[in-house]
Write a protein that holds these residues in place. Structure first.
Motif, PDB file in Angstrom:
ATOM      1  N   HIS A   1      24.636   8.582   2.189  1.00 38.54           N
ATOM      2  CA  HIS A   1      24.666   8.049   0.826  1.00 38.54           C
ATOM      3  C   HIS A   1      23.268   7.747   0.271  1.00 38.54           C
ATOM      4  CE1 HIS A   1      28.729   7.423   2.366  1.00 38.54           C
ATOM      5  NE2 HIS A   1      29.133   7.435   1.101  1.00 38.54           N
ATOM      6  N   LEU A   2      22.226   8.092   1.029  1.00 40.71           N
ATOM      7  CA  LEU A   2      20.859   7.845   0.574  1.00 40.71           C
ATOM      8  C   LEU A   2      20.352   9.030  -0.237  1.00 40.71           C
ATOM      9  CD1 LEU A   2      19.233   6.421   3.863  1.00 40.71           C
ATOM     10  CD2 LEU A   2      20.289   5.136   1.999  1.00 40.71           C
ATOM     11  N   SER A   3      19.395   8.760  -1.146  1.00 41.48           N
ATOM     12  CA  SER A   3      18.772   9.848  -1.914  1.00 41.48           C
ATOM     13  C   SER A   3      17.782  10.588  -1.011  1.00 41.48           C
ATOM     14  CB  SER A   3      18.033   9.274  -3.128  1.00 41.48           C
ATOM     15  OG  SER A   3      16.892   8.540  -2.683  1.00 41.48           O
ATOM     16  N   ASN A   4      17.285  11.735  -1.475  1.00 39.89           N
ATOM     17  CA  ASN A   4      16.325  12.513  -0.672  1.00 39.89           C
ATOM     18  C   ASN A   4      15.050  11.725  -0.389  1.00 39.89           C
ATOM     19  OD1 ASN A   4      18.012  14.735  -0.490  1.00 39.89           O
ATOM     20  ND2 ASN A   4      17.227  15.677  -2.370  1.00 39.89           N
ATOM     21  N   THR A   5      14.587  10.966  -1.398  1.00 40.55           N
ATOM     22  CA  THR A   5      13.390  10.133  -1.208  1.00 40.55           C
ATOM     23  C   THR A   5      13.632   9.106  -0.110  1.00 40.55           C
ATOM     24  OG1 THR A   5      12.644  10.375  -3.503  1.00 40.55           O
ATOM     25  CG2 THR A   5      11.881   8.422  -2.327  1.00 40.55           C
ATOM     26  N   GLN A   6      14.799   8.479  -0.138  1.00 41.97           N
ATOM     27  CA  GLN A   6      15.103   7.432   0.837  1.00 41.97           C
ATOM     28  C   GLN A   6      15.273   8.013   2.240  1.00 41.97           C
ATOM     29  OE1 GLN A   6      18.457   5.766  -1.222  1.00 41.97           O
ATOM     30  NE2 GLN A   6      17.197   4.398  -2.456  1.00 41.97           N
ATOM     31  N   LYS A   7      15.816   9.233   2.333  1.00 44.16           N
ATOM     32  CA  LYS A   7      15.923   9.885   3.648  1.00 44.16           C
ATOM     33  C   LYS A   7      14.531  10.179   4.207  1.00 44.16           C
ATOM     34  CE  LYS A   7      20.480  11.967   2.854  1.00 44.16           C
ATOM     35  NZ  LYS A   7      21.216  13.180   2.446  1.00 44.16           N
ATOM     36  N   ALA A   8      13.624  10.592   3.327  1.00 47.70           N
ATOM     37  CA  ALA A   8      12.241  10.861   3.758  1.00 47.70           C
ATOM     38  C   ALA A   8      11.551   9.570   4.212  1.00 47.70           C
ATOM     39  CB  ALA A   8      11.453  11.500   2.618  1.00 47.70           C
TER      40      ALA A   8
ATOM     41  N   GLN B   1       0.842  -1.201   0.000  1.00 51.21           N
ATOM     42  CA  GLN B   1       0.000   0.000   0.000  1.00 51.21           C
ATOM     43  C   GLN B   1       0.877   1.250   0.000  1.00 51.21           C
ATOM     44  OE1 GLN B   1      -3.344   0.077  -0.371  1.00 51.21           O
ATOM     45  NE2 GLN B   1      -3.083   2.288  -0.539  1.00 51.21           N
ATOM     46  N   TYR B   2       1.993   1.178   0.716  1.00 54.81           N
ATOM     47  CA  TYR B   2       2.963   2.285   0.751  1.00 54.81           C
ATOM     48  C   TYR B   2       3.500   2.541  -0.658  1.00 54.81           C
ATOM     49  CZ  TYR B   2       6.935   5.040   2.527  1.00 54.81           C
ATOM     50  OH  TYR B   2       7.836   6.038   2.794  1.00 54.81           O
ATOM     51  N   LEU B   3       3.780   1.457  -1.401  1.00 51.28           N
ATOM     52  CA  LEU B   3       4.274   1.599  -2.781  1.00 51.28           C
ATOM     53  C   LEU B   3       3.211   2.215  -3.689  1.00 51.28           C
ATOM     54  CD1 LEU B   3       6.106  -1.855  -3.172  1.00 51.28           C
ATOM     55  CD2 LEU B   3       7.188   0.384  -2.983  1.00 51.28           C
ATOM     56  N   HIS B   4       1.952   1.818  -3.483  1.00 47.54           N
ATOM     57  CA  HIS B   4       0.858   2.373  -4.298  1.00 47.54           C
ATOM     58  C   HIS B   4       0.690   3.878  -4.056  1.00 47.54           C
ATOM     59  CE1 HIS B   4      -0.675  -1.197  -6.239  1.00 47.54           C
ATOM     60  NE2 HIS B   4      -0.744  -1.848  -5.095  1.00 47.54           N
ATOM     61  N   MET B   5       1.082   4.344  -2.863  1.00 48.76           N
ATOM     62  CA  MET B   5       0.915   5.754  -2.515  1.00 48.76           C
ATOM     63  C   MET B   5       2.134   6.589  -2.895  1.00 48.76           C
ATOM     64  SD  MET B   5      -0.805   5.120   1.230  1.00 48.76           S
ATOM     65  CE  MET B   5      -0.513   6.774   1.836  1.00 48.76           C
ATOM     66  N   ALA B   6       3.175   5.962  -3.464  1.00 51.71           N
ATOM     67  CA  ALA B   6       4.435   6.668  -3.755  1.00 51.71           C
ATOM     68  C   ALA B   6       4.230   7.851  -4.701  1.00 51.71           C
ATOM     69  CB  ALA B   6       5.462   5.702  -4.328  1.00 51.71           C
ATOM     70  N   ASP B   7       3.506   7.631  -5.808  1.00 48.36           N
ATOM     71  CA  ASP B   7       3.289   8.713  -6.789  1.00 48.36           C
ATOM     72  C   ASP B   7       2.534   9.884  -6.168  1.00 48.36           C
ATOM     73  OD1 ASP B   7       4.638   7.515  -8.801  1.00 48.36           O
ATOM     74  OD2 ASP B   7       2.876   6.654  -9.789  1.00 48.36           O
ATOM     75  N   GLU B   8       1.500   9.538  -5.396  1.00 52.14           N
ATOM     76  CA  GLU B   8       0.665  10.554  -4.765  1.00 52.14           C
ATOM     77  C   GLU B   8       1.496  11.429  -3.817  1.00 52.14           C
ATOM     78  OE1 GLU B   8      -2.518  10.221  -1.211  1.00 52.14           O
ATOM     79  OE2 GLU B   8      -2.704   8.724  -2.785  1.00 52.14           O
ATOM     80  N   ARG B   9       2.496  10.819  -3.185  1.00 56.32           N
ATOM     81  CA  ARG B   9       3.351  11.553  -2.239  1.00 56.32           C
ATOM     82  C   ARG B   9       4.588  12.132  -2.937  1.00 56.32           C
ATOM     83  NH1 ARG B   9       4.365   7.784   2.812  1.00 56.32           N
ATOM     84  NH2 ARG B   9       5.096   9.764   3.680  1.00 56.32           N
ATOM     85  N   GLN B  10       4.572  12.060  -4.269  1.00 56.41           N
ATOM     86  CA  GLN B  10       5.665  12.597  -5.100  1.00 56.41           C
ATOM     87  C   GLN B  10       7.016  11.962  -4.735  1.00 56.41           C
ATOM     88  OE1 GLN B  10       4.995  16.806  -4.388  1.00 56.41           O
ATOM     89  NE2 GLN B  10       3.876  16.983  -6.309  1.00 56.41           N
ATOM     90  N   MET B  11       6.954  10.643  -4.522  1.00 51.85           N
ATOM     91  CA  MET B  11       8.168   9.878  -4.244  1.00 51.85           C
ATOM     92  C   MET B  11       8.481   9.024  -5.470  1.00 51.85           C
ATOM     93  SD  MET B  11       7.199   8.661  -0.374  1.00 51.85           S
ATOM     94  CE  MET B  11       8.772   8.243   0.345  1.00 51.85           C
ATOM     95  N   ASP B  12       9.748   8.883  -5.801  1.00 51.79           N
ATOM     96  CA  ASP B  12      10.160   8.079  -6.945  1.00 51.79           C
ATOM     97  C   ASP B  12      10.008   6.602  -6.581  1.00 51.79           C
ATOM     98  OD1 ASP B  12      11.432   6.715  -8.954  1.00 51.79           O
ATOM     99  OD2 ASP B  12      13.150   8.063  -9.084  1.00 51.79           O
ATOM    100  N   LEU B  13       9.118   5.892  -7.299  1.00 56.18           N
ATOM    101  CA  LEU B  13       8.831   4.488  -6.981  1.00 56.18           C
ATOM    102  C   LEU B  13      10.094   3.624  -7.018  1.00 56.18           C
ATOM    103  CD1 LEU B  13       6.755   2.249  -6.408  1.00 56.18           C
ATOM    104  CD2 LEU B  13       6.449   2.015  -8.872  1.00 56.18           C
TER     105      LEU B  13
END
Length: 467
Positions: free
Chosen positions: A251-258, A216-228
């Protein structure tokens, strides 16, 4: 290569929910994902035995081989399983469809080779943090306790909703995820109440529960403007990390830090404080793509029993549960009637009323039986069959009893002036597919609630002579 029983393996492969999600992704998304060696290794672990064998046979070949060469190794009995495995790999864009040549996706092949041989400098398996002199890394026992506390907080909140008890409340992000997953629903605008799907969720094994929320978290990635791709890559990275080690956040990307904040709430990663430059994966993370249990045993006197099973079921429907864990007791209370509690023992019984209550909540007889089987005490495992057949049969009979009668609201149409009138209106109702029951001898039929306005309008027009 393929054995007669390999079709079972192919079916088991399809059972992992993440593979179904990956099948629905575009080739471009998957190719980006395959640039990370840790992602390729994690997906390889999720494949069925036959699919893994096909990949390994092709992995070290520099050029394509004729499809006829590969199929020549397959027995007649294994043909169906072989074709199912090829189809699954094709949907993942690991092995492009071809009736002439077979060759792995070049990106996947390069990354999986790096994962196996240790080549490359991508840091896709995480970058270990340098040792901190002031703060030693958490021990495995501390990480286990943290993961268990976070995970049980979520489940305990679900099982207690609507019961008048108010356990610790998970974070707002977790509550949103539970709502979007359909496991809980908002009642009167604010209070969250567990749904039928939520009750079923509580009886699933922890690994299945975790992936249901993560999907469900993956399905919400686009909505939260996160790179799948970044989200998936991080989950796969976590699954290949070492339990008990600290890794660098830098060494993590901004998405991964979030994502770290969300994953802390689920008990998947541990950080000393939100701004810390290091994190440690818990057992929930390191077992994401493995068959090892994702949760440690519960704390307390019954810890060892809980890992092996804690329930004794007798032929007289009586249950003895050797546990002091409030969550396990709350889940048992979904389908048994509790009689008495002791410091490390709960006594109850499976009754018609308790099973009917569970069925009304959407829990099935098979789920109850599966839960009792999975958590059976070691003493019970000496029995053949494990659970008393009389109890299993009775639980299923109670379910059949519930499903025997089905009620539907609607309208009964009677007193037609002639057989022709009756047949004319009945024919119209059948065309709309709203007839639930009919009796030609008595010239009456029962229509659904939704179709009443149409039938009434039709009868009125016919009476007025407009039809």
């Amino acid at each position: 290569m393929a054995h007669a029983h390999s079709s079972e393996d192919a079916e088991q492969t399809a059972s992992h929910a993440l593979l179904s999600f990956l099948w629905s992704q575009s080739q471009n998304t998957l190719t980006r994902l395959y640039q990370k060696p840790s992602s390729c290794l994690s997906i390889f672990r999720l494949l069925g035995p036959l699919e893994r064998q096909l990949v390994m046979n092709l992995l070290w070949l520099d050029s394509a081989i004729p499809a006829s060469t590969m199929s020549a190794w397959v027995t007649r009995e294994g043909r169906k399983a072989y074709e199912a495995s090829l189809a699954s790999l094709a949907k993942l864009h690991i092995l492009p469809v071809s009736s002439v040549k077979l060759s792995l996706n070049s990106t996947f092949k390069t990354s999986l080779r790096h994962a196996i041989t240790g080549g490359g400098t991508s840091g896709s398996f995480g970058v270990p943090a340098e040792r901190d002199g002031k703060h030693p890394p958490p021990s495995v026992a501390e990480l286990d306790a943290y993961a268990l506390e976070r995970w049980e907080t979520i489940l305990h909140y679900m099982v207690s909703s609507g019961s008048g008890r108010y356990p610790a409340r998970p974070s707002q992000g977790v509550l949103l995820l539970l709502q979007r997953s359909g496991l809980m629903t908002s009642v009167h605008g604010s209070t969250l109440q567990i749904t039928s799907s939520g009750f079923q969720f509580l009886l699933y094994p922890p690994h299945t529960q975790l992936w249901e929320l993560l999907l469900q978290y993956l399905h919400m990635a686009d909505e939260r403007q996160m790179d799948l791709v970044e989200v998936l890559s991080f989950l796969f990275m976590l699954s290949t990390m070492e339990l008990g080690r600290e890794y660098s956040v830098d060494h993590l990307s901004n998405t991964q830090k979030a994502m770290l904040e969300d994953l802390r709430d689920y008990g998947i990663v541990w950080q000393r404080k939100p701004s810390s430059s290091r994190f440690s994966p818990t057992r929930l993370a390191t077992t994401l793509t493995s068959s090892a249990p994702p949760l440690p045993t519960t704390s307390g006197a019954g810890a060892n029993a809980a890992s092996q099973g804690f329930i004794v079921l007798e032929t007289n429907y009586r249950i003895y549960a050797y546990t002091d864990n409030p969550l396990q007791i709350a889940i048992l209370n979904l389908f048994i009637t509790l009689k008495s509690r002791f410091p490390n023992l709960v006594v109850g019984a499976i009754t018609r009323e308790s099973v009917k209550k569970a069925l009304a909540n959407g829990i099935t007889a098979d789920q109850i039986i599966s839960y009792l089987t999975t958590h059976a005490h070691p003493q019970m495992r000496k029995n053949k069959p494990l659970l008393p057949v009389t109890v299993q049969d009775q639980i299923r009979l109670w379910e059949l009893e519930k499903n025997r009668v089905k009620s539907q609201e609607g309208y009964l149409y009677t007193a037609f002036s002639s057989q022709a009138d009756y047949e004319y209106v009945l024919d119209y109702a059948k065309k709309l597919d709203i007839v639930l029951w009919e009796n030609a001898a008595r010239r009456c039929f029962f229509g659904s609630l939704e179709g009443h306005a149409n039938i009434r309008g039709f009868i009125e027009r016919r009476t007025a002579g407009n039809i």
